[in-house]
Design an enzyme around this catalytic site. Structure first.
Site, PDB file in Angstrom:
ATOM      1  N   CYS A  94       0.798  -1.211   0.000  1.00  0.00           N
ATOM      2  CA  CYS A  94       0.000   0.000   0.000  1.00  0.00           C
ATOM      3  C   CYS A  94       0.844   1.280   0.000  1.00  0.00           C
ATOM      4  CB  CYS A  94      -0.962  -0.047   1.166  1.00  0.00           C
ATOM      5  SG  CYS A  94      -2.407   0.985   0.903  1.00  0.00           S
ATOM      6  N   ARG A 128     -12.593   6.073  -0.333  1.00  0.00           N
ATOM      7  CA  ARG A 128     -11.571   5.107   0.098  1.00  0.00           C
ATOM      8  C   ARG A 128     -12.005   3.706  -0.314  1.00  0.00           C
ATOM      9  NH1 ARG A 128      -7.564   6.876   3.093  1.00  0.00           N
ATOM     10  NH2 ARG A 128      -6.735   4.801   3.539  1.00  0.00           N
ATOM     11  N   HIS A 190      -3.156  -5.740   2.665  1.00  0.00           N
ATOM     12  CA  HIS A 190      -2.760  -5.740   4.081  1.00  0.00           C
ATOM     13  C   HIS A 190      -3.309  -7.019   4.727  1.00  0.00           C
ATOM     14  CE1 HIS A 190      -1.520  -1.497   4.496  1.00  0.00           C
ATOM     15  NE2 HIS A 190      -2.567  -1.152   3.791  1.00  0.00           N
TER      16      HIS A 190
HETATM   17  N1  GLN Z   1      -2.234   6.846   2.518  1.00  0.00           N
HETATM   18  C1  GLN Z   1      -2.315   5.989   1.384  1.00  0.00           C
HETATM   19  C2  GLN Z   1      -3.711   5.938   0.788  1.00  0.00           C
HETATM   20  O1  GLN Z   1      -4.612   6.294   1.385  1.00  0.00           O
HETATM   21  C3  GLN Z   1      -1.867   4.578   1.769  1.00  0.00           C
HETATM   22  C4  GLN Z   1      -2.802   3.945   2.743  1.00  0.00           C
HETATM   23  C5  GLN Z   1      -2.264   2.630   3.315  1.00  0.00           C
HETATM   24  O2  GLN Z   1      -1.056   2.375   3.340  1.00  0.00           O
HETATM   25  N2  GLN Z   1      -3.153   1.788   3.802  1.00  0.00           N
HETATM   26  O3  GLN Z   1      -3.879   5.483  -0.289  1.00  0.00           O
END
Ligand code: GLN
Length: 241
Positions: A94, A128, A190
């Site tokens: 990520c 998101r 993740h």
């Molecule tokens: N901040 C980055 C995003 O929102 C990565 C997020 C993360 O590593 N989970 O895409």
């Protein structure tokens, strides 16, 4: 044989169980009688480019990426590039995946320049992408959990790690998940990722060991539990896309 793992910015970029990837790599090597040393490589340190066989780089919030992005624009970034040129492998999740690319454009604030060693670019979107993630790769299912605003697009220098079956993956548009270029693998998975995807852990281990030990054929491990966890996670994800 001995394996050296450099954990990039563990104090600034490690969320949603990312440290579990270092544990999985370490344990799968030790079960094969391979000695393992893990060192943190973080801001404020001077990175030794000749030490790592394998980098692990976890995810993080936009704020953490700002700090880390700035550090990677300095001598530490050059050191990582030299390690990669010397045959080190890298596994990125990520936010770490985004920062090995050309740049990450967060929703707010200035673009964060990346290391530019992976042919991908990322731009944050309003919505998101949160939830279970399943992608099909030649070696099997890749299962995990995603939580990101970034949409990542691959250039011609990188190939997808897998094809999305459940979830959004790289950008929620082209059904690709992750990226592979040379010995660098990036993913949005993740969870942590590697305990449930042993084929990916072993691919990274053999690439990493190759640097100082030549071609290594890893003895197979009894992965019944890992495979059961993988199948269970995929079943749950498919049931609740
Ligand atoms: N901040 C980055 C995003 O929102 C990565 C997020 C993360 O590593 N989970 O895409």
């Amino acid at each position: 044989m001995e394996l050296r793992v450099a954990h990039l910015y563990p104090d600034l970029m490690s969320i949603y169980g990312d440290r579990g990837n270092v544990l999985a790599l370490t344990q799968r090597a030790r079960w094969r009688g391979i000695a393992v040393e893990v060192r943190p490589y973080t801001a404020g340190m001077t990175f030794d480019p000749d030490w790592p066989d394998l980098f692990f780089f976890g995810g993080g919030q936009d704020l953490g990426q700002d700090i880390v992005g700035a550090d990677l624009q300095g001598p530490n970034g050059d050191a990582v590039k030299r390690s990669l040129a010397n045959g080190a492998a890298a596994f990125l999740v990520c936010g770490g995946y985004q920062l090995f690319g050309g740049e990450y454009r967060p929703e707010m604030g200035d673009p964060i320049p990346g290391l530019g060693v992976l042919d991908v670019r990322t731009k944050a979107g309003k919505q998101r992408f949160v939830g279970n993630l399943v992608a099909e790769a030649p070696e099997g299912n890749l299962v995990g959990f995603e939580n990101h605003s970034g949409r990542t697009y691959l250039g011609s220098g990188a190939v997808p790690l897998g094809a999305v079956v459940v979830g959004h993956g790289n950008n929620g548009e082209d059904k690709t998940e992750g990226a592979v270029q040379g010995k660098i693998i990036g993913t949005y998975s993740h969870g942590s990722c590697l305990p449930k995807n042993p084929w990916l852990a072993d691919k990274l281990l053999s690439w990493a060991l190759e640097r100082r030990h030549g071609t290594v054929r890893l003895i197979p491990l009894d992965d019944r539990e890992e495979r059961a966890a993988n199948e269970q996670a995929a079943t749950v994800a498919r049931a609740r896309p």
